[in-house]
Design a protein around this motif. Structure first.
Motif, short mmCIF file in Angstrom:
data_model
loop_
_atom_site.label_atom_id
_atom_site.label_comp_id
_atom_site.label_asym_id
_atom_site.label_seq_id
_atom_site.Cartn_x
_atom_site.Cartn_y
_atom_site.Cartn_z
N ALA A 340 0.84 -1.20 0.00
CA ALA A 340 0.00 0.00 0.00
C ALA A 340 0.87 1.25 0.00
O ALA A 340 0.57 2.25 -0.69
CB ALA A 340 -0.94 0.00 1.21
N LYS A 343 2.26 1.70 -3.48
CA LYS A 343 1.21 2.22 -4.37
C LYS A 343 0.97 3.71 -4.12
O LYS A 343 0.89 4.50 -5.08
CB LYS A 343 -0.08 1.43 -4.15
CG LYS A 343 -1.27 1.96 -4.94
CD LYS A 343 -2.53 1.16 -4.64
CE LYS A 343 -3.74 1.76 -5.35
NZ LYS A 343 -4.98 1.00 -5.05
N GLU A 344 0.86 4.08 -2.86
CA GLU A 344 0.57 5.48 -2.53
C GLU A 344 1.68 6.42 -3.01
O GLU A 344 1.43 7.58 -3.33
CB GLU A 344 0.37 5.61 -1.02
CG GLU A 344 -0.94 5.00 -0.53
CD GLU A 344 -0.98 4.84 0.98
OE1 GLU A 344 -0.04 5.35 1.65
OE2 GLU A 344 -1.91 4.19 1.49
N ASP A 501 -0.79 -1.67 -8.47
CA ASP A 501 -2.06 -1.81 -7.76
C ASP A 501 -2.18 -3.25 -7.30
O ASP A 501 -1.69 -4.17 -7.98
CB ASP A 501 -3.22 -1.43 -8.67
CG ASP A 501 -4.53 -1.32 -7.91
OD1 ASP A 501 -4.49 -1.09 -6.68
OD2 ASP A 501 -5.59 -1.48 -8.54
#
Length: 732
Positions: A340, A343-344, A501
């Motif tokens: 995560a 991705k961020e 993703d």
């Protein structure tokens, strides 16, 4: 292929040196085949005749210096004895030259052979005539070839001869092979040649791509119109990297080839032989100062580290799906929340799978199958989407023979499993030769090249793999403070851009695990034997076997059948986890069929092998090919596995796989179990399938009717025994 004169050379060593005892070796096989044993023996014999007491297989500095100090050169005027001459004659024959009659005479045939040897080595201008100079003798007493051998390049051979002829008088330059193949020795000789042309003295030049060599090359850019030795060295380096350019002057043709090479390895396309291009041609890691856009590492990507990497220009991060150690490198495996964070930050991740993979004996077809199932499991757990390429590691310097024997079969297992059981792709991490061999075999989509290991034989002398995606070139630290992170810097080709993703991921609760063998293997066997004996199946014999048949045809006892099933526990576990069903449902029929094999089964197999029949139940699970085809086709239609539909034309191939490959057979048992639920119009088997439905599925394994019903009643008891211990293992 045996050669009579090589056989006579071997006999000469045996008869002259007390069957090798005088030389400190075993008696040579007199088989007429050239190889290292006879070359080592001849080297020791040469040392012995020169009075060297510490005999060695190595033709090292002492041997070389002794020839020079005692004789200067070897010919008919200096060879000290008949046996000394016989050693030279024997060595010539072992290298494919006419050495005369091994009669102890440096005669005209020996002279002609030596002249030819000097010509083939490319040193005849320096060493004209028929004398053997020390470095030529050293080249004679090894397994190097001096003629182009099968598949070799005549152009590369001409470069090898040119290098020998130009630099043979330099102290640390020795005769390299002239066989038409790039190799470790040729790669090192190129570095020596460059150092000599830079003006380095003997003793300073060392064949290492160090600071002095790099500094010198930065002032020796070559370009269209350059002639002379620097153009020759550059075009030689291009050719050795399998670039189709002429050897010699830097022409417009060479310029086009340079542009193509620069584009391929992701260097600025200048068309000139600048330092970054020299570096990429001479050493696997190339110019380590060039910027990378990809990296890999064993440290968790936190928000500050992600920002530091992004600021430094990185886009793609390689992270490990799994770490088998609970103490070493605690952040090596992808950590909760890490993807995560990636991705961020607008970064992308490519996954790597590695457990051990640092010696040849790790690799095999079954290990590849096991690794692939584990990689699928972990990739799904972390949330990697379909289409992700997983890089399977070969983290050591694999010799070419080991690639053939161990690593190619390993990746066949990886590819078969990934292709059949997931929508992921297969990549390989390793030295250049490993990556190219696996790509050529069709078992990888892309390569992640361990080019930092420049001394690996699998990197030295091999060009960049054609399907490279990431090129690992240097270990560096990026960022500072909480953002500081050590990474391996990689160059990215664009063939794989990783994933940006991710799915939610996570495990399905209650799935099976490998049996805790330390705790349960022995009591489980006792309960299996007790149950089978309770229904009339003894430890050995029975079911159509006579004592004679049992001994002659190799009947399988309960214990042996159990041990076979336990040897494939990893596969039963993997299939159960992948299909989300209980592994005892696959184990029970396989164990039963192994134990119940009888003479009729053996005869049926032999009939198919002899072409008297086209199908029979076979292998560990005793499955027909036509049934397997129906089961596999159904599972393909349902999207459970991948593959091309099978037809009756595939029966011979499917039967052969079922008969000879237990892994294929067990997988087919699993798929048949799923198909049987469809045939019974029952729900697909799951982790919560009822005992009644489980019994029905086990019965259907044997068909329909009363015999099948009886089969189900017998196997449900065996299933319960196996499941009880599987449950204990997964409850730990």
């Amino acid at each position: 292929m045996a050669d009579e004169m090589v056989r006579l050379a071997q006999r000469f060593v045996n008869t002259t040196y007390n069957n090798g005892a005088t030389l400190g070796i075993s008696k040579l096989d007199e088989n007429g085949v050239t190889g290292w044993p006879v070359m080592y023996a001849l080297t020791r014999a040469l040392q012995y005749e020169m009075g060297i007491t510490a005999l060695s297989d190595s033709f090292g500095p002492t041997t070389l210096a002794t020839i020079g100090s005692k004789y200067g050169k070897l010919d008919e005027t200096t060879v000290p004895s008949a046996n000394f001459a016989r050693i030279i004659q024997s060595a010539l024959y072992c290298k494919g030259y006419d050495g005369g009659e091994i009669d102890g005479k440096y005669n005209d045939r020996v002279k002609a052979a030596v002249e030819k040897l000097n010509q083939n080595m490319g040193v005849s201008a320096t060493y004209p005539g028929s004398s053997l100079w020390p470095k030529v003798v050293k080249g004679l007493f090894n397994m190097d070839a001096y003629v182009t051998i099968g598949g070799g390049s005549d152009t590369i051979r001409s470069i090898q001869q040119w290098l020998n002829g130009r630099y043979i008088l330099r102290k640390d330059f020795y005769v390299i092979p002239c066989d038409g193949y790039h190799s470790r020795d040729v790669a090192k000789s190129m570095l020596f040649a460059i150092q000599y042309e830079l003006g380095m003295a003997d003793g300073t030049a060392n064949g290492v791509f160090g600071p002095g060599t790099q500094s010198g090359l930065k002032s020796h850019t070559v370009s269209n119109g350059t002639t002379g030795v620097w153009a020759q060295l550059f075009t030689a380096a291009m050719i050795l990297n399998k670039r189709n350019v002429p050897f010699g002057n830097f022409t417009s043709t060479v310029q086009s080839g340079v542009q193509s090479f620069q584009s391929f390895v992701k260097l600025p396309v200048t068309g000139n032989g600048d330092f970054p291009t020299w570096a990429s041609l001479l050493v696997s890691y190339g110019d380590q100062s060039r910027p990378g856009t990809a990296c890999d590492g064993v440290t968790m990507i936190t928000p500050p580290r992600a920002q530091a990497l992004k600021t430094a220009g990185y886009q793609y991060i390689g992270r490990y799906l799994f770490n088998p150690s609970t103490t070493s490198l605690p952040e090596k495996q992808i950590q909760p929340g890490e993807l995560a964070t990636i991705k961020e930050a607008g970064l992308r991740c490519f996954p790597i799978f590695q457990t051990w993979s640092r010696s040849a004996d790790y690799f095999s077809y079954n290990q590849g199958t096991s690794d692939a199932f584990k990689a699928i499991d972990w990739a799904q757990y972390h949330g990697f989407k379909p289409g992700t390429i997983i890089y399977f590691a070969v983290d050591y310097d694999a010799m070419d023979g080991e690639v053939t024997e161990y690593i190619v079969p390993h990746f066949r297992g990886v590819m078969r499993t990934i292709g059949e059981n997931s929508s992921y792709g297969v990549g390989v991490y390793g030295p250049r030769n490993v990556c190219q061999r696996i790509a050529d075999a069709g078992y990888s989509a892309t390569s992640f090249v361990s080019d930092m290991s420049s001394g690996f034989s699998g990197n030295l002398g091999y060009p960049m793999p054609t399907n490279w995606a990431f090129d690992q070139i240097a270990t560096i630290t990026v960022g500072s403070g909480t953002g500081s992170i050590e990474i391996d810097k990689n160059i990215a080709s664009g063939r794989d851009t990783g994933q940006g993703d991710f799915d939610p991921g996570g495990y399905t609760d209650g799935v099976d695990v490998d049996l805790d063998k330390d705790a349960y293997q022995a009591p489980m066997l006792t309960d299996v034997k007790n149950y089978l004996e309770s229904i009339g199946v003894p430890e050995t014999g029975g079911d159509g076997w006579t004592d004679s048949d049992w001994a002659t045809l190799g009947g399988i006892s309960t214990t042996k059948a159990y041990e076979l099933v336990l040897s494939a526990d990893w596969l039963f576990t993997s299939l159960a986890r992948q299909l989300k069903l209980r592994k005892a449902l696959i184990q029970a029929p396989v164990l039963w069929e192994l134990r119940k094999m009888n003479p009729l089964d053996v005869a049926a197999d032999e009939a198919v092998k002899a072409g008297l029949d086209d199908d029979c139940s076979t292998g560990w699970g005793q499955i027909f090919a036509w049934v397997t085809i129906d089961a596999r086709n159904y599972c393909m239609q349902q999207g459970i596995i991948n593959g091309s539909p099978l037809t009756d034309d595939d029966i011979p191939g499917v039967w052969k796989d079922l008969n000879g490959d237990p892994t294929y057979n067990i997988r087919s048992v699993a798929y048949l179990t799923v198909y049987n639920a469809h045939q019974l119009n029952k729900p697909r088997p799951s982790l919560t399938t009822s005992l009644a439905d489980t019994q029905a599925l086990l019965a259907r394994y044997n068909g329909t009717g009363d015999d099948a019903a009886q089969y189900g009643r017998e196997l449900i008891g065996l299933y319960n025994v196996l499941e009880s211990y599987n449950q204990l293992s997964r409850s730990k």
